[in-house]
Motif scaffolding. Structure first.
Motif, PDB file in Angstrom:
ATOM      1  N   GLY A 124      19.905   1.829 -10.922  1.00  0.00           N
ATOM      2  CA  GLY A 124      21.102   1.770 -10.098  1.00  0.00           C
ATOM      3  C   GLY A 124      22.229   0.988 -10.733  1.00  0.00           C
ATOM      4  O   GLY A 124      22.175   0.585 -11.898  1.00  0.00           O
ATOM      5  N   SER A 125      23.244   0.739  -9.947  1.00  0.00           N
ATOM      6  CA  SER A 125      24.455   0.085 -10.432  1.00  0.00           C
ATOM      7  C   SER A 125      24.291  -1.417 -10.640  1.00  0.00           C
ATOM      8  O   SER A 125      25.024  -2.010 -11.414  1.00  0.00           O
ATOM      9  CB  SER A 125      25.601   0.339  -9.445  1.00  0.00           C
ATOM     10  N   ASP A 126      23.337  -2.029  -9.965  1.00  0.00           N
ATOM     11  CA  ASP A 126      23.148  -3.475 -10.060  1.00  0.00           C
ATOM     12  C   ASP A 126      21.828  -3.777 -10.767  1.00  0.00           C
ATOM     13  O   ASP A 126      20.757  -3.544 -10.213  1.00  0.00           O
ATOM     14  CB  ASP A 126      23.140  -4.077  -8.653  1.00  0.00           C
ATOM     15  N   PRO A 127      21.875  -4.315 -11.988  1.00  0.00           N
ATOM     16  CA  PRO A 127      20.636  -4.569 -12.725  1.00  0.00           C
ATOM     17  C   PRO A 127      19.711  -5.567 -12.024  1.00  0.00           C
ATOM     18  O   PRO A 127      18.497  -5.543 -12.233  1.00  0.00           O
ATOM     19  CB  PRO A 127      21.106  -5.113 -14.076  1.00  0.00           C
ATOM     20  N   HIS A 128      20.244  -6.418 -11.167  1.00  0.00           N
ATOM     21  CA  HIS A 128      19.409  -7.372 -10.422  1.00  0.00           C
ATOM     22  C   HIS A 128      18.584  -6.676  -9.339  1.00  0.00           C
ATOM     23  O   HIS A 128      17.578  -7.208  -8.880  1.00  0.00           O
ATOM     24  CB  HIS A 128      20.273  -8.479  -9.807  1.00  0.00           C
ATOM     25  N   GLN A 129      19.025  -5.511  -8.908  1.00  0.00           N
ATOM     26  CA  GLN A 129      18.311  -4.765  -7.869  1.00  0.00           C
ATOM     27  C   GLN A 129      17.283  -3.806  -8.483  1.00  0.00           C
ATOM     28  O   GLN A 129      16.399  -3.321  -7.783  1.00  0.00           O
ATOM     29  CB  GLN A 129      19.307  -3.958  -7.018  1.00  0.00           C
ATOM     30  N   ASN A 130      17.409  -3.540  -9.776  1.00  0.00           N
ATOM     31  CA  ASN A 130      16.532  -2.604 -10.463  1.00  0.00           C
ATOM     32  C   ASN A 130      15.086  -3.094 -10.387  1.00  0.00           C
ATOM     33  O   ASN A 130      14.775  -4.179 -10.848  1.00  0.00           O
ATOM     34  CB  ASN A 130      16.980  -2.478 -11.921  1.00  0.00           C
ATOM     35  N   GLY A 131      14.212  -2.318  -9.790  1.00  0.00           N
ATOM     36  CA  GLY A 131      12.809  -2.697  -9.641  1.00  0.00           C
ATOM     37  C   GLY A 131      12.541  -3.643  -8.489  1.00  0.00           C
ATOM     38  O   GLY A 131      11.393  -3.967  -8.217  1.00  0.00           O
ATOM     39  N   ALA A 132      13.569  -4.111  -7.809  1.00  0.00           N
ATOM     40  CA  ALA A 132      13.400  -5.090  -6.734  1.00  0.00           C
ATOM     41  C   ALA A 132      13.098  -4.429  -5.382  1.00  0.00           C
ATOM     42  O   ALA A 132      12.716  -5.116  -4.444  1.00  0.00           O
ATOM     43  CB  ALA A 132      14.647  -5.959  -6.609  1.00  0.00           C
ATOM     44  N   TRP A 133      13.279  -3.118  -5.282  1.00  0.00           N
ATOM     45  CA  TRP A 133      13.072  -2.423  -4.015  1.00  0.00           C
ATOM     46  C   TRP A 133      11.869  -1.499  -4.112  1.00  0.00           C
ATOM     47  O   TRP A 133      11.727  -0.758  -5.080  1.00  0.00           O
ATOM     48  CB  TRP A 133      14.315  -1.613  -3.645  1.00  0.00           C
ATOM     49  N   LEU A 134      11.020  -1.553  -3.093  1.00  0.00           N
ATOM     50  CA  LEU A 134       9.857  -0.680  -3.012  1.00  0.00           C
ATOM     51  C   LEU A 134       9.976   0.201  -1.784  1.00  0.00           C
ATOM     52  O   LEU A 134      10.497  -0.226  -0.753  1.00  0.00           O
ATOM     53  CB  LEU A 134       8.568  -1.485  -2.908  1.00  0.00           C
ATOM     54  N   GLN A 168       9.359  20.418   4.589  1.00  0.00           N
ATOM     55  CA  GLN A 168      10.074  19.602   5.555  1.00  0.00           C
ATOM     56  C   GLN A 168       9.092  18.917   6.503  1.00  0.00           C
ATOM     57  O   GLN A 168       9.296  17.773   6.876  1.00  0.00           O
ATOM     58  CB  GLN A 168      11.055  20.459   6.354  1.00  0.00           C
ATOM     59  N   ILE A 169       8.028  19.595   6.869  1.00  0.00           N
ATOM     60  CA  ILE A 169       7.036  19.009   7.755  1.00  0.00           C
ATOM     61  C   ILE A 169       6.422  17.778   7.096  1.00  0.00           C
ATOM     62  O   ILE A 169       6.145  16.795   7.751  1.00  0.00           O
ATOM     63  CB  ILE A 169       5.936  20.035   8.076  1.00  0.00           C
ATOM     64  N   GLN A 170       6.266  17.803   5.802  1.00  0.00           N
ATOM     65  CA  GLN A 170       5.594  16.725   5.099  1.00  0.00           C
ATOM     66  C   GLN A 170       6.513  15.552   4.767  1.00  0.00           C
ATOM     67  O   GLN A 170       6.095  14.650   4.081  1.00  0.00           O
ATOM     68  CB  GLN A 170       4.998  17.260   3.801  1.00  0.00           C
ATOM     69  N   ALA A 171       7.717  15.521   5.239  1.00  0.00           N
ATOM     70  CA  ALA A 171       8.690  14.589   4.690  1.00  0.00           C
ATOM     71  C   ALA A 171       9.373  13.714   5.712  1.00  0.00           C
ATOM     72  O   ALA A 171      10.568  13.649   5.741  1.00  0.00           O
ATOM     73  CB  ALA A 171       9.733  15.381   3.934  1.00  0.00           C
ATOM     74  N   PHE A 172       8.645  13.029   6.529  1.00  0.00           N
ATOM     75  CA  PHE A 172       9.334  12.373   7.614  1.00  0.00           C
ATOM     76  C   PHE A 172       9.316  10.849   7.662  1.00  0.00           C
ATOM     77  O   PHE A 172       9.987  10.285   8.482  1.00  0.00           O
ATOM     78  CB  PHE A 172       8.778  12.887   8.941  1.00  0.00           C
ATOM     79  N   LEU A 173       8.554  10.171   6.856  1.00  0.00           N
ATOM     80  CA  LEU A 173       8.471   8.717   7.047  1.00  0.00           C
ATOM     81  C   LEU A 173       8.605   7.969   5.738  1.00  0.00           C
ATOM     82  O   LEU A 173       7.932   8.264   4.774  1.00  0.00           O
ATOM     83  CB  LEU A 173       7.139   8.356   7.704  1.00  0.00           C
ATOM     84  N   ALA A 174       9.526   7.009   5.716  1.00  0.00           N
ATOM     85  CA  ALA A 174       9.703   6.143   4.555  1.00  0.00           C
ATOM     86  C   ALA A 174       9.729   4.700   5.038  1.00  0.00           C
ATOM     87  O   ALA A 174      10.269   4.400   6.096  1.00  0.00           O
ATOM     88  CB  ALA A 174      11.008   6.466   3.831  1.00  0.00           C
ATOM     89  N   CYS A 175       9.134   3.816   4.279  1.00  0.00           N
ATOM     90  CA  CYS A 175       9.117   2.380   4.595  1.00  0.00           C
ATOM     91  C   CYS A 175       9.814   1.652   3.467  1.00  0.00           C
ATOM     92  O   CYS A 175       9.446   1.814   2.310  1.00  0.00           O
ATOM     93  CB  CYS A 175       7.690   1.860   4.719  1.00  0.00           C
ATOM     94  N   LEU A 176      10.794   0.859   3.784  1.00  0.00           N
ATOM     95  CA  LEU A 176      11.592   0.168   2.780  1.00  0.00           C
ATOM     96  C   LEU A 176      11.283  -1.324   2.828  1.00  0.00           C
ATOM     97  O   LEU A 176      11.440  -1.971   3.853  1.00  0.00           O
ATOM     98  CB  LEU A 176      13.071   0.406   3.065  1.00  0.00           C
ATOM     99  N   ASP A 177      10.792  -1.845   1.704  1.00  0.00           N
ATOM    100  CA  ASP A 177      10.488  -3.272   1.579  1.00  0.00           C
ATOM    101  C   ASP A 177      11.571  -3.967   0.784  1.00  0.00           C
ATOM    102  O   ASP A 177      12.045  -3.488  -0.188  1.00  0.00           O
ATOM    103  CB  ASP A 177       9.170  -3.495   0.828  1.00  0.00           C
TER     104      ASP A 177
END
Length: 177
Positions: A124-134, A168-177
């Motif tokens: 992404g645009s911010d190198p400090h955020q790279n790898g910091a989000w799961l 589309q049926i298989q694609a409904f839930l994401a968890c952001l840490d």
């Protein structure tokens, strides 16, 4: 997540099985009619906003949300093109890079009812955020009809011409840490 939604000391911390067997199952069966206060709707999760912007937007909607808590979203995946089997994992200027996957197994008969995949934000645009989000993504496996007792009519709603492909049926839930 909203103020007063849980008694003091309680947290929304579902198991992988609960996320697939209850939340995803009901979302697939009832489509947008299924609402759950701990799981937010974010139809454009794979869009132009960076993960930290998505976090900030939805954290503001969830009173008393703590920094270390996970946000849960119902969302839709986007195919790279209409005939592609792969999905576009771009988010903002970066992408969700796959780390691992594992099966979600039913407690009663050990059948595989879903898949959990983990992704790491990269490029992404911010190198400090790279790898910091799961992100953990959950999907129901293709034998959804068997396990949950759904018929094709339950999934394909001819009354309002909404038709859902298996992707589309298989694609409904994401968890952001």
């Amino acid at each position: 997540m909203a103020s007063g939604a849980y008694p003091v000391g309680y947290r929304f911390h579902p198991t992988d099985l609960e996320l697939v067997a209850y939340y995803l199952h009901n979302r697939v069966a009832m489509v947008d009619q299924f609402r759950s206060s701990p799981i937010l709707d974010c139809p454009d999760f794979y869009g132009k906003n960076e993960p930290w912007l998505i976090w900030d937007m939805f954290r503001a909607q969830s009173n008393n949300m703590k920094e270390e808590e996970t946000l849960y979203f119902f969302t839709h995946r986007k195919k790279l093109n209409p005939k592609a089997k792969k999905f576009d994992r771009k988010v903002g200027l970066g992408t969700w890079s796959a780390q691992y996957s594992k099966n979600v197994v039913a407690a009663d008969d050990d059948s595989v009812i879903g898949i959990k995949r983990e992704f790491r934000y990269e490029g992404g645009s911010d190198p400090h955020q790279n790898g910091a989000w799961l992100m953990q993504g959950y999907q129901i496996t293709s034998h959804i009809e068997e396990f949950f007792g759904l018929t094709t009519d339950d999934i394909y709603d001819d009354d309002d011409d909404r038709q859902f492909s298996s992707s589309q049926i298989q694609a409904f839930l994401a968890c952001l840490d």
